[in-house]
Design a protein around this motif. Structure first.
Motif, PDB file in Angstrom:
ATOM      1  N   ASN A  17      -6.033  -2.394   5.427  1.00 22.14           N
ATOM      2  CA  ASN A  17      -5.682  -3.803   5.235  1.00 22.14           C
ATOM      3  C   ASN A  17      -4.194  -4.094   5.134  1.00 22.14           C
ATOM      4  O   ASN A  17      -3.766  -5.220   5.429  1.00 22.14           O
ATOM      5  N   ILE A  18      -3.386  -3.122   4.689  1.00 18.38           N
ATOM      6  CA  ILE A  18      -2.043  -3.470   4.240  1.00 18.38           C
ATOM      7  C   ILE A  18      -1.172  -4.052   5.343  1.00 18.38           C
ATOM      8  O   ILE A  18      -0.467  -5.045   5.137  1.00 18.38           O
ATOM      9  N   ARG A  19      -1.180  -3.452   6.531  1.00 13.95           N
ATOM     10  CA  ARG A  19      -0.348  -4.016   7.600  1.00 13.95           C
ATOM     11  C   ARG A  19      -0.793  -5.428   7.957  1.00 13.95           C
ATOM     12  O   ARG A  19       0.030  -6.329   8.147  1.00 13.95           O
ATOM     13  N   ASN A  20      -2.090  -5.621   8.031  1.00  9.21           N
ATOM     14  CA  ASN A  20      -2.606  -6.933   8.433  1.00  9.21           C
ATOM     15  C   ASN A  20      -2.304  -8.012   7.398  1.00  9.21           C
ATOM     16  O   ASN A  20      -1.953  -9.142   7.754  1.00  9.21           O
ATOM     17  N   ILE A  21      -2.448  -7.697   6.109  1.00 11.09           N
ATOM     18  CA  ILE A  21      -2.206  -8.724   5.087  1.00 11.09           C
ATOM     19  C   ILE A  21      -0.725  -9.067   5.019  1.00 11.09           C
ATOM     20  O   ILE A  21      -0.345 -10.244   4.907  1.00 11.09           O
ATOM     21  N   VAL A  22       0.145  -8.068   5.110  1.00 13.64           N
ATOM     22  CA  VAL A  22       1.586  -8.333   5.096  1.00 13.64           C
ATOM     23  C   VAL A  22       1.977  -9.177   6.301  1.00 13.64           C
ATOM     24  O   VAL A  22       2.720 -10.170   6.180  1.00 13.64           O
ATOM     25  N   THR A  23       1.476  -8.816   7.467  1.00 14.56           N
ATOM     26  CA  THR A  23       1.792  -9.564   8.682  1.00 14.56           C
ATOM     27  C   THR A  23       1.297 -11.001   8.593  1.00 14.56           C
ATOM     28  O   THR A  23       2.009 -11.947   8.975  1.00 14.56           O
ATOM     29  N   ALA A  24       0.092 -11.188   8.071  1.00 15.52           N
ATOM     30  CA  ALA A  24      -0.467 -12.543   7.956  1.00 15.52           C
ATOM     31  C   ALA A  24       0.374 -13.416   7.036  1.00 15.52           C
ATOM     32  O   ALA A  24       0.561 -14.617   7.299  1.00 15.52           O
ATOM     33  N   ILE A  25       0.888 -12.848   5.963  1.00 13.51           N
ATOM     34  CA  ILE A  25       1.728 -13.622   5.038  1.00 13.51           C
ATOM     35  C   ILE A  25       3.052 -13.977   5.700  1.00 13.51           C
ATOM     36  O   ILE A  25       3.519 -15.122   5.617  1.00 13.51           O
ATOM     37  N   PHE A  26       3.671 -13.035   6.388  1.00  9.96           N
ATOM     38  CA  PHE A  26       4.936 -13.332   7.059  1.00  9.96           C
ATOM     39  C   PHE A  26       4.742 -14.310   8.216  1.00  9.96           C
ATOM     40  O   PHE A  26       5.659 -15.067   8.550  1.00  9.96           O
ATOM     41  N   ASP A  27       3.549 -14.324   8.797  1.00 10.35           N
ATOM     42  CA  ASP A  27       3.258 -15.284   9.864  1.00 10.35           C
ATOM     43  C   ASP A  27       3.245 -16.727   9.357  1.00 10.35           C
ATOM     44  O   ASP A  27       3.324 -17.671  10.157  1.00 10.35           O
TER      45      ASP A  27
END
Length: 256
Positions: A17-27
Motif C-alpha cells: 500500500n505505501i507507494r500507492n497511498i503516498v502517491t494518491a496524497i501527493f496527487d
C-alpha cells in the motif's frame, strides 16, 4: 506550494500500500507533506519509502521515522506529533492509515474544517450520518459502532465516532496536550486523544466519511485492542473525576 500540513502514517508491513497511498496524497496537489513512521517492517516498507524519497516529486516532502519493532500505534503517533511540533511550518497535523481505509480524497475536507472553518480538531467520522462502513464483517461493524456508543455514555463526549483514526489537529491542540502523559498505546489511544481535546474545550467537528476495509495487506486489529478500549474508558473517566484534565487545561492557559 508551501506545505502547512503533515500527514502522519504509521506502518507495519504495508509494502502493498505505501507507494500507492503516498502517491494518491501527493496527487491532491495540496499543502500536505507526509511523515511515515515505520516500526521495523520486515517486508521492506521503509526501503520503499527511502526509494521514493529520492524521486523528484517527493524530495523534501516525504519523511521517514524508523523504529525498532512494533511499539504500538499510540507511541508512533506521539513520536510523529513531537516531530511535527518541532517544525514550525506545520499548522495542521493529520493521522491517517496506510491501507486506504481512509480515502485520500477526504483529506481536503478535514483540512478545510480546520483551516477555513476554524475548528481545532476535524474527525473523519464513520457514524455521524449513520453507519458508513464498507466490507467489514457485520460483527465487527456492530462491535465498533456500539463501542463508540459506550464511550459516549461513559465519557459524555458529544462525538459519534469516538474510535476514529482519521483526524486533523491544529498544532495548538497538540501543544496543549501532555503528550508524555498519554496512557494508552492501542485502540484506546484514539479515545484518550479525543477525550483530552474535548476536556480542554477545543472546537471539534465530525466530517462524514466512508470507511472501506483494507483490500491489501493484513489487518492489525484484535480482540485485545477492543478490550483495552473498553477498560481504558473507565480509567479516563476516573482521571477526569480526579482532575487530571483540569490540570492539563490550566497548564495550557498558562502557556499561552
Amino acid at each position: 506550494m508551501q506545505s502547512d500540513s503533515v500527514i502522519i502514517i504509521p506502518t507495519y508491513n504495508e509494502k502493498e500500500n505505501i507507494r500507492n497511498i503516498v502517491t494518491a496524497i501527493f496527487d491532491l496537489n495540496g499543502p500536505y507533506d507526509i511523515l511515515v513512521i515505520d516500526d521495523g517492517s520486515p517486508d521492506g516498507t521503509a526501503s520503499i519509502v527511502k526509494t521514493m524519497q529520492g524521486e523528484e516529486r517527493f524530495a523534501g516532502r516525504l519523511h521517514l521515522l524508523e523504529r525498532s519493532g512494533k511499539l504500538g500505534l499510540g507511541t508512533a503517533y506521539i513520536a510523529g506529533f513531537k516531530w511535527a511540533l518541532a517544525r514550525e511550518q506545520y499548522r495542521f497535523i493529520f493521522e491517517m492509515d496506510a491501507d486506504f481505509s481512509h480515502a485520500p480524497h477526504d483529506v481536503p475536507r478535514l483540512y478545510e474544517a480546520c483551516h477555513d472553518e476554524g475548528y481545532d480538531l476535524a474527525i473523519g467520522s464513520r457514524y455521524v450520518t449513520g453507519v458508513n462502513v464498507v466490507n467489514w464483517p457485520m460483527g465487527r461493524v456492530l462491535m465498533s459502532y456500539f463501542a463508540s456508543k459506550y464511550v459516549r455514555l461513559v465519557t459524555g463526549m458529544k462525538i459519534h465516532d469516538t474510535t476514529a483514526g482519521f483526524k486533523c489537529y491544529r498544532r495548538e491542540v497538540l501543544k496543549a496536550i501532555d503528550l508524555d502523559g498519554v496512557r494508552f498505546k492501542g485502540y484506546a489511544f484514539q479515545i484518550e486523544m479525543k477525550f483530552s481535546v474535548y476536556k480542554l474545550g477545543f472546537k471539534i467537528k465530525e466530517v462524514s466519511v466512508v470507511f472501506v476495509n483494507r483490500r491489501l495487506g493484513t489487518s492489525k486489529m484484535s480482540g485485545g485492542i477492543f478490550g483495552e478500549a473498553m477498560f481504558g474508558v473507565v480509567r479516563l473517566k476516573i482521571d477526569s473525576l480526579m482532575g487530571r484534565f483540569r490540570k492539563m487545561k490550566q497548564r495550557s492557559i498558562e502557556n499561552k
